[in-house]
Design a protein around this motif. Structure first.
Motif, PDB file in Angstrom:
ATOM      1  N   ASP A   1       0.839  -1.186   0.000  1.00 36.65           N
ATOM      2  CA  ASP A   1       0.000   0.000   0.000  1.00 36.65           C
ATOM      3  C   ASP A   1       0.880   1.244   0.000  1.00 36.65           C
ATOM      4  O   ASP A   1       1.960   1.259   0.592  1.00 36.65           O
ATOM      5  CB  ASP A   1      -0.886   0.029   1.253  1.00 36.65           C
ATOM      6  N   VAL A   2       0.395   2.287  -0.659  1.00 38.91           N
ATOM      7  CA  VAL A   2       1.083   3.572  -0.689  1.00 38.91           C
ATOM      8  C   VAL A   2       0.096   4.612  -0.173  1.00 38.91           C
ATOM      9  O   VAL A   2      -1.043   4.669  -0.621  1.00 38.91           O
ATOM     10  CB  VAL A   2       1.536   3.942  -2.120  1.00 38.91           C
ATOM     11  N   ILE A   3       0.534   5.405   0.786  1.00 42.00           N
ATOM     12  CA  ILE A   3      -0.327   6.427   1.360  1.00 42.00           C
ATOM     13  C   ILE A   3       0.147   7.795   0.889  1.00 42.00           C
ATOM     14  O   ILE A   3       1.321   8.140   1.020  1.00 42.00           O
ATOM     15  CB  ILE A   3      -0.331   6.350   2.901  1.00 42.00           C
ATOM     16  N   PHE A   4      -0.787   8.555   0.323  1.00 42.93           N
ATOM     17  CA  PHE A   4      -0.517   9.916  -0.115  1.00 42.93           C
ATOM     18  C   PHE A   4      -1.164  10.874   0.878  1.00 42.93           C
ATOM     19  O   PHE A   4      -2.302  10.668   1.276  1.00 42.93           O
ATOM     20  CB  PHE A   4      -1.154  10.185  -1.487  1.00 42.93           C
ATOM     21  N   ASP A   5      -0.462  11.902   1.246  1.00 44.51           N
ATOM     22  CA  ASP A   5      -1.027  12.971   2.077  1.00 44.51           C
ATOM     23  C   ASP A   5      -1.248  14.157   1.148  1.00 44.51           C
ATOM     24  O   ASP A   5      -0.355  14.983   0.955  1.00 44.51           O
ATOM     25  CB  ASP A   5      -0.068  13.315   3.213  1.00 44.51           C
ATOM     26  N   ILE A   6      -2.438  14.194   0.541  1.00 44.27           N
ATOM     27  CA  ILE A   6      -2.724  15.195  -0.473  1.00 44.27           C
ATOM     28  C   ILE A   6      -4.083  15.841  -0.213  1.00 44.27           C
ATOM     29  O   ILE A   6      -4.910  15.291   0.496  1.00 44.27           O
ATOM     30  CB  ILE A   6      -2.697  14.589  -1.896  1.00 44.27           C
ATOM     31  N   ASP A   7      -4.278  16.994  -0.820  1.00 40.72           N
ATOM     32  CA  ASP A   7      -5.553  17.692  -0.671  1.00 40.72           C
ATOM     33  C   ASP A   7      -6.574  17.150  -1.666  1.00 40.72           C
ATOM     34  O   ASP A   7      -6.293  16.235  -2.439  1.00 40.72           O
ATOM     35  CB  ASP A   7      -5.361  19.197  -0.821  1.00 40.72           C
ATOM     36  N   TRP A   8      -7.760  17.732  -1.664  1.00 39.70           N
ATOM     37  CA  TRP A   8      -8.839  17.216  -2.504  1.00 39.70           C
ATOM     38  C   TRP A   8      -8.536  17.354  -3.989  1.00 39.70           C
ATOM     39  O   TRP A   8      -8.947  16.529  -4.793  1.00 39.70           O
ATOM     40  CB  TRP A   8     -10.179  17.861  -2.132  1.00 39.70           C
ATOM     41  N   GLN A   9      -7.761  18.394  -4.364  1.00 35.37           N
ATOM     42  CA  GLN A   9      -7.420  18.552  -5.774  1.00 35.37           C
ATOM     43  C   GLN A   9      -6.501  17.416  -6.240  1.00 35.37           C
ATOM     44  O   GLN A   9      -6.667  16.879  -7.332  1.00 35.37           O
ATOM     45  CB  GLN A   9      -6.741  19.903  -6.045  1.00 35.37           C
TER      46      GLN A   9
END
Length: 123
Positions: A14-22
């Motif tokens: 699994d890869v977790i991204f910490d990104i906003d809604w865009q």
């Protein structure tokens, strides 16, 4: 970058991204070969969010206030996510994410071995 994360997918990680809604929207629109499971993590309240931002000691009071006003716009996109969690306690919220990821991995369409396994059972 795709080339950065691709090796993890090849190893079934699994890869977790910490990104906003865009950023989430961009990933959804690109339709990569991996399955995106999106989480929207909310603060328990606006006052706690503001306190957390202040405790970081990274931003000036002006920046904290600017981030607080931006938070309302960000929060309005919660409906676009698969899961919505309230981060009252970091450890508990992290455990919830892990539980959901484990359950998602058990979904029929993600268990690639299932079809051949069932064929053997039915012989």
């Amino acid at each position: 970058l795709k080339k950065t994360i691709h090796p993890f997918f090849q190893k079934n990680k699994d890869v977790i991204f910490d990104i906003d809604w865009q950023g989430t929207k961009q990933i959804k629109e690109k339709r990569f070969e991996f399955k995106l499971i999106s989480f929207f993590i909310l603060p328990p309240s606006n006052s706690i969010l503001k306190e957390r931002l202040k405790k970081r000691n990274e931003d000036s009071p002006e920046i904290v206030n600017k981030r607080m006003s931006k938070a309302k716009s960000e929060i309005s996109h919660w409906i676009e996510y698969d899961y919505v969690l309230i981060n009252e306690d970091l450890a508990k919220c992290s455990d919830e994410v892990v539980t959901i990821l484990k359950a998602e991995r058990k979904k029929r369409d993600r268990q690639k071995f299932t079809f051949s396994f069932i064929e053997k059972l039915l012989k």
